[in-house]
Design an enzyme around this catalytic site. Structure first.
Site, PDB file in Angstrom:
ATOM      1  N   HIS A 171      72.422  21.188  83.940  1.00 23.09           N
ATOM      2  CA  HIS A 171      71.329  20.607  84.986  1.00 23.09           C
ATOM      3  C   HIS A 171      71.843  21.277  86.328  1.00 23.09           C
ATOM      4  O   HIS A 171      73.068  20.992  86.935  1.00 23.09           O
ATOM      5  CB  HIS A 171      71.531  19.039  85.041  1.00 23.09           C
ATOM      6  CG  HIS A 171      70.935  18.538  83.619  1.00 23.09           C
ATOM      7  ND1 HIS A 171      70.427  19.197  82.857  1.00 23.09           N
ATOM      8  CD2 HIS A 171      71.109  17.171  83.280  1.00 23.09           C
ATOM      9  CE1 HIS A 171      70.049  18.236  81.892  1.00 23.09           C
ATOM     10  NE2 HIS A 171      70.303  16.951  82.226  1.00 23.09           N
ATOM     11  N   THR A 205      74.804  11.452  64.863  1.00 27.57           N
ATOM     12  CA  THR A 205      73.927  12.653  64.679  1.00 27.57           C
ATOM     13  C   THR A 205      73.233  13.111  65.476  1.00 27.57           C
ATOM     14  O   THR A 205      72.864  14.217  65.531  1.00 27.57           O
ATOM     15  CB  THR A 205      72.958  12.011  63.294  1.00 27.57           C
ATOM     16  OG1 THR A 205      72.322  10.793  63.949  1.00 27.57           O
ATOM     17  CG2 THR A 205      73.579  11.654  61.961  1.00 27.57           C
ATOM     18  N   GLU A 227      64.009   9.318  84.837  1.00 30.89           N
ATOM     19  CA  GLU A 227      65.155  10.255  85.304  1.00 30.89           C
ATOM     20  C   GLU A 227      65.150  10.007  86.921  1.00 30.89           C
ATOM     21  O   GLU A 227      66.389   9.646  87.415  1.00 30.89           O
ATOM     22  CB  GLU A 227      65.056  11.565  85.137  1.00 30.89           C
ATOM     23  CG  GLU A 227      66.096  12.500  85.241  1.00 30.89           C
ATOM     24  CD  GLU A 227      67.043  12.290  83.929  1.00 30.89           C
ATOM     25  OE1 GLU A 227      66.948  11.530  83.224  1.00 30.89           O
ATOM     26  OE2 GLU A 227      68.121  12.995  83.938  1.00 30.89           O
ATOM     27  N   CYS A 250      73.000  12.135  83.220  1.00 26.21           N
ATOM     28  CA  CYS A 250      73.562  13.596  83.121  1.00 26.21           C
ATOM     29  C   CYS A 250      73.353  14.356  84.651  1.00 26.21           C
ATOM     30  O   CYS A 250      74.010  15.199  84.926  1.00 26.21           O
ATOM     31  CB  CYS A 250      73.087  14.319  82.048  1.00 26.21           C
ATOM     32  SG  CYS A 250      71.496  14.205  81.417  1.00 26.21           S
ATOM     33  N   ASN A 294      75.260  19.018  81.040  1.00 20.63           N
ATOM     34  CA  ASN A 294      74.813  17.637  80.673  1.00 20.63           C
ATOM     35  C   ASN A 294      75.187  16.881  79.760  1.00 20.63           C
ATOM     36  O   ASN A 294      75.371  15.681  79.451  1.00 20.63           O
ATOM     37  CB  ASN A 294      73.318  17.924  80.857  1.00 20.63           C
ATOM     38  CG  ASN A 294      72.884  18.799  79.686  1.00 20.63           C
ATOM     39  OD1 ASN A 294      73.134  20.022  80.032  1.00 20.63           O
ATOM     40  ND2 ASN A 294      72.065  18.229  78.545  1.00 20.63           N
ATOM     41  N   ARG A 324      74.072   0.645  82.606  1.00 25.34           N
ATOM     42  CA  ARG A 324      74.786   1.129  83.693  1.00 25.34           C
ATOM     43  C   ARG A 324      74.650   0.351  85.175  1.00 25.34           C
ATOM     44  O   ARG A 324      75.806   0.352  85.892  1.00 25.34           O
ATOM     45  CB  ARG A 324      73.994   2.446  84.058  1.00 25.34           C
ATOM     46  CG  ARG A 324      74.372   3.560  82.927  1.00 25.34           C
ATOM     47  CD  ARG A 324      73.717   4.867  83.352  1.00 25.34           C
ATOM     48  NE  ARG A 324      74.173   5.940  82.122  1.00 25.34           N
ATOM     49  CZ  ARG A 324      73.052   6.625  81.814  1.00 25.34           C
ATOM     50  NH1 ARG A 324      71.763   6.787  82.694  1.00 25.34           N
ATOM     51  NH2 ARG A 324      73.211   7.535  80.968  1.00 25.34           N
TER      52      ARG A 324
HETATM   53  P1  NAP Z   1      69.280  12.084  70.164  1.00 29.99           P
HETATM   54  O1  NAP Z   1      69.694  13.329  69.909  1.00 29.99           O
HETATM   55  O2  NAP Z   1      67.955  11.574  70.042  1.00 29.99           O
HETATM   56  O3  NAP Z   1      70.377  11.088  69.248  1.00 29.99           O
HETATM   57  C1  NAP Z   1      69.933   9.765  69.444  1.00 29.99           C
HETATM   58  C2  NAP Z   1      71.006   9.064  68.178  1.00 29.99           C
HETATM   59  O4  NAP Z   1      70.327   7.718  68.050  1.00 29.99           O
HETATM   60  C3  NAP Z   1      70.629   9.483  66.802  1.00 29.99           C
HETATM   61  O5  NAP Z   1      72.421   9.503  66.261  1.00 29.99           O
HETATM   62  C4  NAP Z   1      70.027   8.538  66.122  1.00 29.99           C
HETATM   63  O6  NAP Z   1      70.504   8.566  64.688  1.00 29.99           O
HETATM   64  C5  NAP Z   1      70.402   7.103  66.618  1.00 29.99           C
HETATM   65  N1  NAP Z   1      69.412   6.259  66.711  1.00 29.99           N
HETATM   66  C6  NAP Z   1      67.870   6.362  67.154  1.00 29.99           C
HETATM   67  N2  NAP Z   1      67.327   5.208  66.817  1.00 29.99           N
HETATM   68  C7  NAP Z   1      68.302   4.607  66.110  1.00 29.99           C
HETATM   69  C8  NAP Z   1      68.178   3.205  65.463  1.00 29.99           C
HETATM   70  N3  NAP Z   1      67.253   2.545  65.334  1.00 29.99           N
HETATM   71  N4  NAP Z   1      69.357   2.559  64.837  1.00 29.99           N
HETATM   72  C9  NAP Z   1      70.446   3.370  65.153  1.00 29.99           C
HETATM   73  N5  NAP Z   1      70.575   4.658  65.772  1.00 29.99           N
HETATM   74  C10 NAP Z   1      69.688   4.865  66.122  1.00 29.99           C
HETATM   75  O7  NAP Z   1      69.679  11.542  71.831  1.00 29.99           O
HETATM   76  P2  NAP Z   1      71.064  12.302  72.537  1.00 29.99           P
HETATM   77  O8  NAP Z   1      70.366  13.127  73.454  1.00 29.99           O
HETATM   78  O9  NAP Z   1      72.201  12.374  71.857  1.00 29.99           O
HETATM   79  O10 NAP Z   1      71.304  10.928  73.724  1.00 29.99           O
HETATM   80  C11 NAP Z   1      71.813   9.732  73.004  1.00 29.99           C
HETATM   81  C12 NAP Z   1      72.147   8.758  74.411  1.00 29.99           C
HETATM   82  O11 NAP Z   1      72.705   9.298  75.389  1.00 29.99           O
HETATM   83  C13 NAP Z   1      70.790   8.296  74.864  1.00 29.99           C
HETATM   84  O12 NAP Z   1      70.703   7.008  75.108  1.00 29.99           O
HETATM   85  C14 NAP Z   1      70.507   9.155  76.070  1.00 29.99           C
HETATM   86  O13 NAP Z   1      69.830   8.682  77.339  1.00 29.99           O
HETATM   87  C15 NAP Z   1      72.219   9.612  76.470  1.00 29.99           C
HETATM   88  N6  NAP Z   1      72.411  10.719  77.267  1.00 29.99           N
HETATM   89  C16 NAP Z   1      71.879  11.782  76.780  1.00 29.99           C
HETATM   90  C17 NAP Z   1      72.567  12.910  77.629  1.00 29.99           C
HETATM   91  C18 NAP Z   1      72.126  14.307  76.980  1.00 29.99           C
HETATM   92  O14 NAP Z   1      72.378  15.405  77.775  1.00 29.99           O
HETATM   93  N7  NAP Z   1      71.467  14.588  75.771  1.00 29.99           N
HETATM   94  C19 NAP Z   1      73.185  13.194  78.636  1.00 29.99           C
HETATM   95  C20 NAP Z   1      73.640  11.812  79.030  1.00 29.99           C
HETATM   96  C21 NAP Z   1      73.264  10.446  78.290  1.00 29.99           C
HETATM   97  P3  NAP Z   1      69.380   9.368  63.546  1.00 29.99           P
HETATM   98  O15 NAP Z   1      69.711  10.719  63.945  1.00 29.99           O
HETATM   99  O16 NAP Z   1      69.807   8.548  62.311  1.00 29.99           O
HETATM  100  O17 NAP Z   1      68.009   9.183  64.112  1.00 29.99           O
END
Ligand code: NAP
Length: 360
Positions: A239, A11, A199, A146, A325, A109
């Site tokens: 980025h 999600t 970061e 990212c 990113n 990582r």
């Molecule tokens: P996000 O939009 O906050 O999404 C987080 C996801 O984790 C959601 O599906 C959420 O589910 C789930 N989650 C949160 N708490 C949980 C729990 N207690 N149990 C099970 N699921 C849980 O974050 P995002 O930006 O997509 O990032 C996701 C990961 O990728 C992170 O580790 C981040 O550091 C990494 N990342 C992000 C990017 C970027 O550009 N955004 C780039 C590289 C890496 P619900 O919706 O049900 O809360």
């Protein structure tokens, strides 16, 4: 028959990018989605706040979202876009249960036997998975932070040609890097936030592992120093980094640096993969390029663009690079990792997994 894929954190911003990019994938098919208990038990279409500018794939919309903390998804391997607060424990549960886990999260990582992979840069690091022991056939592969990924891809040809002594990088990072809903609008609009938790540490350490050499059951990291200053700017995707480099070799000319960047080529084992862009790096000559709004989607978001390559009066060379990113820096990079694994026979069809309780 396509490999069946589960998405953990489906999600979130990264999870949605997985769903969008995998909609018509030639090798992989999304069969399971999981998130927190807040989202579980309803159809993905009902629960997701869809952020992509393509329509929500109808097959994914109908899947019921599972609670990632309660049951294992029935699939051949998983992509993880989980929040880092839960990614470590849940990814380990999947690896111990025999699943390949292809993760975006930071938790594993820097683990000595977990590849931190950019297929065009260090495909040989995949061999590390043979040294992992989760008491099963499972393993974990990660992709970089990212911001780290764009900087590391830009440094790779320079590192190979001239060696690197030190790097200074100042990033201007998009709002989507903070996930959804991410940065509060009163902090984001018409503003720059000069801090992104954790970061700078990632940008200062990850490139050294990625550019390091395989040694025994681990990686001997590259030895140059990196100083990073990371800022959140009011851009949606992309980025940008302003990078200065001091080389080991003396007297490196701008022309030879440009030649090294221009000659960077994608290894043959990677160039034939479905998610591989035509060019991993694209050199831009217009002094006003690259710009996030104009260039972030080059190569379907998988190409890192580089411009303003010029001499640096303090170090040796400076340039600007740009990375998407959530595509190259997250879901697209992870999918390319999975394609490389599949091409090497490291992903295979699993018999239906008995749904089991998952320790939290
Ligand atoms: P996000 O939009 O906050 O999404 C987080 C996801 O984790 C959601 O599906 C959420 O589910 C789930 N989650 C949160 N708490 C949980 C729990 N207690 N149990 C099970 N699921 C849980 O974050 P995002 O930006 O997509 O990032 C996701 C990961 O990728 C992170 O580790 C981040 O550091 C990494 N990342 C992000 C990017 C970027 O550009 N955004 C780039 C590289 C890496 P619900 O919706 O049900 O809360």
């Amino acid at each position: 028959m396509k490999l069946r894929v589960g998405i953990l954190g489906a999600t979130g911003a990264v999870g949605q990018k997985f769903v969008a990019l995998l909609a018509d994938h030639p090798w992989f098919e999304v069969t399971g989605l999981a998130a927190s208990e807040r989202s579980a038990g309803r159809s993905y279409g009902d629960v997701v706040h869809w952020l992509e500018n393509t329509s929500l794939p109808s097959k994914a919309a109908k899947l019921e979202v599972q609670n990632a903390n309660e049951a294992l998804l029935d699939c051949d391997f998983v992509f993880s876009g989980l929040d880092s607060s839960v990614a470590g424990s849940l990814e380990e549960v999947y690896a111990r249960a025999g699943y390949p886990v292809i993760s975006n999260a930071r938790n594993f990582r820097m683990h000595p036997t977990v590849p931190l992979l950019i297929p065009e840069v260090n495909p040989d690091h995949l061999n590390l998975i043979d040294s992992q022991d989760w008491g099963s056939e499972g393993y974990i592969v990660t992709n970089p932070n990212c911001a780290s990924v764009g900087i590391t891809m830009a440094l790779k040809p320079l590192y190979d040609a001239f060696g690197i002594e030190c790097v200074h990088a100042t990033t201007m990072q998009a709002l989507s890097g903070a996930g959804y809903p991410g940065v509060a609008s009163l902090d984001a609009v018409s503003n720059v936030v000069p801090f992104i938790s954790g970061e700078e540490e990632k940008v200062e350490s990850e490139p050294l592992k990625i550019l390091g050499t395989l040694a025994g059951n681990g990686v001997q990291p590259a030895t140059f120093r990196v100083s990073a200053q990371c800022n959140r700017v009011p851009v949606i995707d992309g980025h940008l980094a302003a990078v200065s480099v001091k080389f080991k070799k003396t007297g490196v000319s701008i022309e030879s640096a440009l030649q090294a960047i221009g000659q960077f080529s994608i290894p043959r084992e990677v160039s034939n993969l479905p998610g591989s862009p035509e060019r991993a790096l694209e050199l831009m000559v217009d002094p006003t390029h690259p710009q996030p709004r104009r260039h972030v989607n080059y190569g379907g978001g998988m190409t890192v663009t580089i411009g303003r390559v010029r001499s640096c009066p303090i170090l040796d060379l400076k340039f600007i690079c740009l990375v998407h990113n959530t595509i190259r820096g997250a879901a697209g990079g992870a999918i390319l990792n999975a394609e490389l694994l599949a091409s090497k026979g490291k992903l295979k069809h699993r018999s239906s997994v008995e749904l089991a309780g998952v320790a939290s």
